[in-house]
Design a protein around this motif. Structure first.
Motif, PDB file in Angstrom:
ATOM      1  N   LEU A  96     -12.109   0.776  62.847  1.00 18.05           N
ATOM      2  CA  LEU A  96     -12.880   1.366  61.745  1.00 18.05           C
ATOM      3  C   LEU A  96     -12.302   2.713  61.342  1.00 18.05           C
ATOM      4  CD1 LEU A  96     -16.533   0.588  62.775  1.00 18.05           C
ATOM      5  CD2 LEU A  96     -15.308  -0.298  60.832  1.00 18.05           C
TER       6      LEU A  96
ATOM      7  N   LYS B 248     -15.532 -13.265  35.714  1.00 19.11           N
ATOM      8  CA  LYS B 248     -14.796 -14.466  35.298  1.00 19.11           C
ATOM      9  C   LYS B 248     -15.021 -14.713  33.819  1.00 19.11           C
ATOM     10  CE  LYS B 248     -13.834 -16.769  39.432  1.00 19.11           C
ATOM     11  NZ  LYS B 248     -13.253 -17.905  40.018  1.00 19.11           N
TER      12      LYS B 248
ATOM     13  N   ILE C 249     -13.369 -14.209  52.726  1.00 17.59           N
ATOM     14  CA  ILE C 249     -14.725 -14.615  53.117  1.00 17.59           C
ATOM     15  C   ILE C 249     -14.688 -16.022  53.701  1.00 17.59           C
ATOM     16  CG2 ILE C 249     -17.031 -15.128  52.253  1.00 17.59           C
ATOM     17  CD1 ILE C 249     -16.724 -12.875  50.294  1.00 17.59           C
TER      18      ILE C 249
ATOM     19  N   ILE D 280     -18.133   7.065  61.499  1.00 25.02           N
ATOM     20  CA  ILE D 280     -17.048   6.436  60.748  1.00 25.02           C
ATOM     21  C   ILE D 280     -17.597   5.675  59.542  1.00 25.02           C
ATOM     22  CG2 ILE D 280     -16.825   4.254  62.033  1.00 25.02           C
ATOM     23  CD1 ILE D 280     -13.966   6.558  60.970  1.00 25.02           C
TER      24      ILE D 280
ATOM     25  N   ILE E  30     -18.135   8.140  56.815  1.00 26.45           N
ATOM     26  CA  ILE E  30     -16.869   8.485  56.148  1.00 26.45           C
ATOM     27  C   ILE E  30     -16.452   7.352  55.199  1.00 26.45           C
ATOM     28  CG2 ILE E  30     -14.404   8.841  56.520  1.00 26.45           C
ATOM     29  CD1 ILE E  30     -15.671  11.257  57.380  1.00 26.45           C
ATOM     30  N   ILE E  31     -16.478   6.095  55.710  1.00 27.98           N
ATOM     31  CA  ILE E  31     -15.985   4.983  54.893  1.00 27.98           C
ATOM     32  C   ILE E  31     -16.841   4.818  53.642  1.00 27.98           C
ATOM     33  CG2 ILE E  31     -15.681   2.476  54.816  1.00 27.98           C
ATOM     34  CD1 ILE E  31     -14.937   2.557  57.729  1.00 27.98           C
TER      35      ILE E  31
ATOM     36  N   MET F 169     -10.184 -11.870  47.971  1.00 27.65           N
ATOM     37  CA  MET F 169     -11.510 -11.636  48.562  1.00 27.65           C
ATOM     38  C   MET F 169     -12.233 -12.936  48.889  1.00 27.65           C
ATOM     39  SD  MET F 169     -14.534  -9.205  47.231  1.00 27.65           S
ATOM     40  CE  MET F 169     -15.567 -10.519  46.654  1.00 27.65           C
TER      41      MET F 169
ATOM     42  N   GLU G  42      -8.902  -2.500  49.441  1.00 26.62           N
ATOM     43  CA  GLU G  42      -9.586  -2.187  50.695  1.00 26.62           C
ATOM     44  C   GLU G  42     -10.608  -3.259  51.054  1.00 26.62           C
ATOM     45  OE1 GLU G  42     -11.613   1.585  50.701  1.00 26.62           O
ATOM     46  OE2 GLU G  42      -9.619   2.456  50.519  1.00 26.62           O
ATOM     47  N   VAL G  43     -11.296  -3.803  50.043  1.00 27.55           N
ATOM     48  CA  VAL G  43     -12.343  -4.793  50.293  1.00 27.55           C
ATOM     49  C   VAL G  43     -11.751  -6.019  50.973  1.00 27.55           C
ATOM     50  CG1 VAL G  43     -14.080  -6.220  49.211  1.00 27.55           C
ATOM     51  CG2 VAL G  43     -13.633  -3.963  48.315  1.00 27.55           C
TER      52      VAL G  43
ATOM     53  N   VAL H 251     -15.151   8.296  45.704  1.00 25.94           N
ATOM     54  CA  VAL H 251     -13.975   7.887  44.921  1.00 25.94           C
ATOM     55  C   VAL H 251     -14.424   7.392  43.546  1.00 25.94           C
ATOM     56  CG1 VAL H 251     -12.104   6.228  44.787  1.00 25.94           C
ATOM     57  CG2 VAL H 251     -12.555   7.366  46.919  1.00 25.94           C
TER      58      VAL H 251
ATOM     59  N   SER I 299      -9.393   4.749  53.504  1.00 19.22           N
ATOM     60  CA  SER I 299     -10.278   4.916  52.351  1.00 19.22           C
ATOM     61  C   SER I 299     -10.260   6.340  51.820  1.00 19.22           C
ATOM     62  CB  SER I 299     -11.699   4.489  52.709  1.00 19.22           C
ATOM     63  OG  SER I 299     -12.242   5.369  53.650  1.00 19.22           O
TER      64      SER I 299
ATOM     65  N   SER J  42      -6.346   4.754  42.301  1.00 21.78           N
ATOM     66  CA  SER J  42      -7.639   4.726  42.981  1.00 21.78           C
ATOM     67  C   SER J  42      -8.306   3.371  42.820  1.00 21.78           C
ATOM     68  CB  SER J  42      -8.533   5.850  42.471  1.00 21.78           C
ATOM     69  OG  SER J  42      -8.601   5.820  41.078  1.00 21.78           O
TER      70      SER J  42
ATOM     71  N   PHE K  78      -9.602   2.192  58.939  1.00 22.84           N
ATOM     72  CA  PHE K  78     -10.093   1.932  57.588  1.00 22.84           C
ATOM     73  C   PHE K  78     -10.687   3.182  56.950  1.00 22.84           C
ATOM     74  CE2 PHE K  78      -9.743  -2.444  58.919  1.00 22.84           C
ATOM     75  CZ  PHE K  78      -9.144  -2.964  57.800  1.00 22.84           C
ATOM     76  N   GLY K  79     -11.322   4.029  57.768  1.00 27.91           N
ATOM     77  CA  GLY K  79     -11.852   5.287  57.236  1.00 27.91           C
ATOM     78  C   GLY K  79     -10.739   6.154  56.668  1.00 27.91           C
TER      79      GLY K  79
ATOM     80  N   VAL L 234     -18.142 -10.631  41.001  1.00 28.02           N
ATOM     81  CA  VAL L 234     -16.917 -11.400  40.776  1.00 28.02           C
ATOM     82  C   VAL L 234     -17.166 -12.498  39.744  1.00 28.02           C
ATOM     83  CG1 VAL L 234     -15.212 -12.894  41.864  1.00 28.02           C
ATOM     84  CG2 VAL L 234     -16.014 -10.883  43.044  1.00 28.02           C
TER      85      VAL L 234
ATOM     86  N   ILE M 129      -9.162   0.928  46.034  1.00 28.66           N
ATOM     87  CA  ILE M 129     -10.537   0.508  46.343  1.00 28.66           C
ATOM     88  C   ILE M 129     -10.613  -1.006  46.358  1.00 28.66           C
ATOM     89  CG2 ILE M 129     -12.926   0.547  45.561  1.00 28.66           C
ATOM     90  CD1 ILE M 129     -12.389   3.152  44.249  1.00 28.66           C
TER      91      ILE M 129
ATOM     92  N   LEU N 167     -12.242  -7.313  54.875  1.00 38.14           N
ATOM     93  CA  LEU N 167     -12.786  -8.639  55.160  1.00 38.14           C
ATOM     94  C   LEU N 167     -11.814  -9.478  55.975  1.00 38.14           C
ATOM     95  CD1 LEU N 167     -14.517  -9.508  51.785  1.00 38.14           C
ATOM     96  CD2 LEU N 167     -15.614  -9.097  53.958  1.00 38.14           C
TER      97      LEU N 167
ATOM     98  N   GLY O 250     -15.239   7.458  51.335  1.00 33.27           N
ATOM     99  CA  GLY O 250     -14.204   6.524  50.928  1.00 33.27           C
ATOM    100  C   GLY O 250     -14.556   5.699  49.715  1.00 33.27           C
ATOM    101  N   ALA O 251     -15.820   5.379  49.524  1.00 35.89           N
ATOM    102  CA  ALA O 251     -16.164   4.483  48.419  1.00 35.89           C
ATOM    103  C   ALA O 251     -16.932   5.207  47.318  1.00 35.89           C
ATOM    104  CB  ALA O 251     -16.986   3.309  48.947  1.00 35.89           C
TER     105      ALA O 251
ATOM    106  N   THR P 115     -13.434   9.166  40.042  1.00 39.85           N
ATOM    107  CA  THR P 115     -12.725   8.407  39.011  1.00 39.85           C
ATOM    108  C   THR P 115     -13.468   8.501  37.690  1.00 39.85           C
ATOM    109  OG1 THR P 115     -12.248   6.886  40.789  1.00 39.85           O
ATOM    110  CG2 THR P 115     -11.587   6.211  38.597  1.00 39.85           C
TER     111      THR P 115
ATOM    112  N   TRP Q 234      -9.450  -9.418  43.552  1.00 42.00           N
ATOM    113  CA  TRP Q 234     -10.881  -9.728  43.551  1.00 42.00           C
ATOM    114  C   TRP Q 234     -11.169 -11.216  43.541  1.00 42.00           C
ATOM    115  CZ3 TRP Q 234     -14.394  -6.369  44.836  1.00 42.00           C
ATOM    116  CH2 TRP Q 234     -14.161  -5.016  44.613  1.00 42.00           C
ATOM    117  N   LYS Q 235     -10.345 -12.002  42.808  1.00 42.51           N
ATOM    118  CA  LYS Q 235     -10.711 -13.409  42.625  1.00 42.51           C
ATOM    119  C   LYS Q 235      -9.984 -14.333  43.577  1.00 42.51           C
ATOM    120  CE  LYS Q 235     -11.725 -12.799  37.765  1.00 42.51           C
ATOM    121  NZ  LYS Q 235     -11.223 -13.123  36.422  1.00 42.51           N
TER     122      LYS Q 235
END
Lengths: 357, 171
Positions: free
Chosen positions: A121, B163, A342, B56, B59-60, A338, A161-162, B68, A128, A154, A124-125, B159, A158, A166, B64-65, B72, A334-335
């Motif tokens: 983690l 589409k 999953i 953590i 932070i994330i 991700m 990262e997802v 940001v 990010s 950016s 990942f922190g 998502v 982001i 995963l 981090g999210a 932006t 994303w499509k």
């Protein structure tokens, strides 16, 4: 005990810092030589024997060039940008296990700066918050191209990262631990595999247990380090130089250097999490017959060989594959990646439940 | 002075100063960055209490999210003092009253709370992932699962919204 512990960790941190810098320095050289090879030309070969002193010459050039600061209302942020990029690039190396124990004069030292139980983690922190250097630097440049590069960086980081997180969850489900040290230890030894009466012994690396997670993680690592085919934040044919258009001298050097440090660290994480880290065939034999220290040193060398292969792989891809378009990049993240990640988690969960009972 | 106390006081000072600067900064970018530093120092407090997982995740998620995204958006909006609209006086007074009232409520709540003077972890394993996971998946199993399904469905929904509608293009 307390001072010995501090000295041990201090030495490890300094050595790791030095090695990281050295490898990043010579990665720039290797990249140019490999680019020359792939494009059927010679590459840098003038400074020193075979061009080996080229990185030093580049360093001297970077330090002695004029340090230009553009007309910007945020000088502080402009200076902060490259510093942040370099700091976050170096921070991840704290949790990476470089090897097993080393015994020197009866004192046992572990070749890892901090063995914390949330190491994955932590990685990942740091990833990010790694985007801030580029974002702040690009915005403070007061330049449209820099801003576009920063925004691209950016949103790209982001998004990927997802999928990266995963894909790593499936690996963590198999390993059952968040500590990178334990993930590396879990990959020790072999799996016996019987195929039509033929017996094989595979290394118990996670790349064989989680091939899909490895593929997703590798693609995301390319995107996170802003390397081709995902180097849209700095693509020179559209954005002049991207987020570092306005930077010069060592500030530019820090941005470019941070990319190579990131490349080294992400190669190290790929090598440790998916390719067994410092484990190698015959490790137990060396440990029993030739001493623990030799086994550890060989393990560290093997780890570095794996890391160098992935650094080479980064460069190989860079000079072979063309750049993505921006909407293609977002669609891929994303499509495709991700949902695949999953799906991988769900499959891993089913297999774990079926094999447990 | 203990090293832990020195870290605690410096983190608290940083958190306090940056929290105030977040409110009073003229430039929204500086405001967002000082909020970021404030989050980081609060995460440091979690680490002092040995709550590694909370540290953590803080932070994330926040640094981090969320920050940001904030940064932006702020960078794209091209805010500066000339284009900034002045709020009407009635809105300013209303904001002041609400802020003061909330502050009083918070202070009263803090006055009533039990003051724990000892610093440091209750037990060594209270903040690690294993004990947290055990509690979440036994005692708080249903709320935890509901929230995770909700978050996952939100992500899948986004998502799906992105589409392209192929039937609409045909009409």
């Amino acid at each position: 005990m307390e001072s010995a512990f501090l000295i041990e960790k201090g030495v490890i941190i300094l050595v790791v810092f030095g090695i990281t810098m050295l490898i990043a320095l010579y990665s720039t050289f290797a990249e140019r030589v490999l680019a020359g090879y792939f494009q059927d030309r010679l590459g840098p070969n003038r400074a020193g024997p075979g061009g080996l002193l080229q990185p030093l010459a580049d360093g001297v050039k970077m330090f002695t060039k004029e340090d230009f600061i553009p007309e910007t209302p945020n000088k502080l942020l402009f200076i902060l940008g490259p510093g942040l990029a370099m700091t976050t690039a170096l921070m991840t190396s704290a949790v990476i296990p470089w090897g097993r124990q080393l015994t020197i004069f009866g004192y046992t030292a572990t070749l890892q700066a901090a063995d914390i139980n949330i190491a994955m983690l932590y990685v990942f922190g740091v990833i990010s918050i790694g985007v801030y250097g580029i974002m702040i630097g690009g915005w403070a440049s007061n330049n449209k191209f820099s801003l576009l590069g920063a925004v691209r960086a950016s949103s790209q980081m982001i998004s990927y990262e997802v999928a990266m997180g995963l894909s790593m969850i499936a690996v963590l489900m198999v390993s059952g631990s968040l500590s990178i040290h334990e993930i590396a230890e879990n990959q020790h030894g072999f799996i016996d595999w019987n195929w039509h009466g033929h017996k094989f012994a595979w290394p118990s690396w996670y790349v064989f247990k989680q091939p899909l997670a490895f593929l997703i993680f590798l693609i995301c690592a390319f995107a996170e380090t802003n390397r081709t085919p995902f180097d849209l934040p700095e693509c020179e044919s559209e954005l002049v130089g991207g987020y570092h258009t306005e930077y010069s001298s060592m500030k530019l050097g820090f941005f470019l250097f941070a990319e190579y440090v990131n490349m080294f660290i992400s190669s190290a994480i790929i090598a440790i999490v998916f390719f067994g880290g410092y484990n190698y065939p015959g490790m137990d034999w060396v440990n029993a017959h030739l001493g623990g220290n030799l086994a550890t040193i060989l393990g560290t060398l093997v780890l570095f060989a794996k890391i160098f292969f992935f650094i080479f792989f980064y460069m190989w891809v860079r000079w072979t594959v063309p750049r993505f378009r921006y909407d293609q990049l977002m669609n891929l993240g994303w499509k495709i990646l991700m949902p695949l990640a999953i799906l991988n988690i769900v499959i891993t969960g089913f297999v774990l439940i079926l094999t447990a009972s | 002075m203990d090293i832990k106390e020195i870290i605690f006081w410096s983190l608290s000072t940083i958190a306090f100063i940056t929290a105030i600067y977040t409110v009073i900064a003229k430039n929204p970018i500086f405001s967002a960055i000082s909020l970021l530093v404030c989050f980081a120092s609060i995460a440091g407090h979690y680490l002092l209490l040995n709550a590694q997982f909370l540290f953590i995740v803080h932070i994330i998620v926040y640094a981090g999210a969320i920050m940001v995204l904030f940064l932006t958006t702020l960078m794209l909006m091209n805010l500066n003092e000339e284009t900034e609209k002045h709020k009407p006086a009635i809105a300013q007074i209303a904001a002041l009253v609400i802020a003061v009232a909330l502050g009083i409520v918070l202070m009263l709540a803090v006055r009533k709370a039990n003051v724990i003077l000892t610093m440091g972890p209750m037990t060594d394993s209270i903040g690690d992932v294993k004990s947290l996971g055990t509690v979440l998946l036994s005692e708080y199993f249903y709320p935890f699962e509901f929230i995770s399904v909700l978050l996952l469905s939100a992500m899948v929904g986004v998502v799906l919204l992105m589409k392209k509608d192929k039937t609409a293009a045909l009409k």
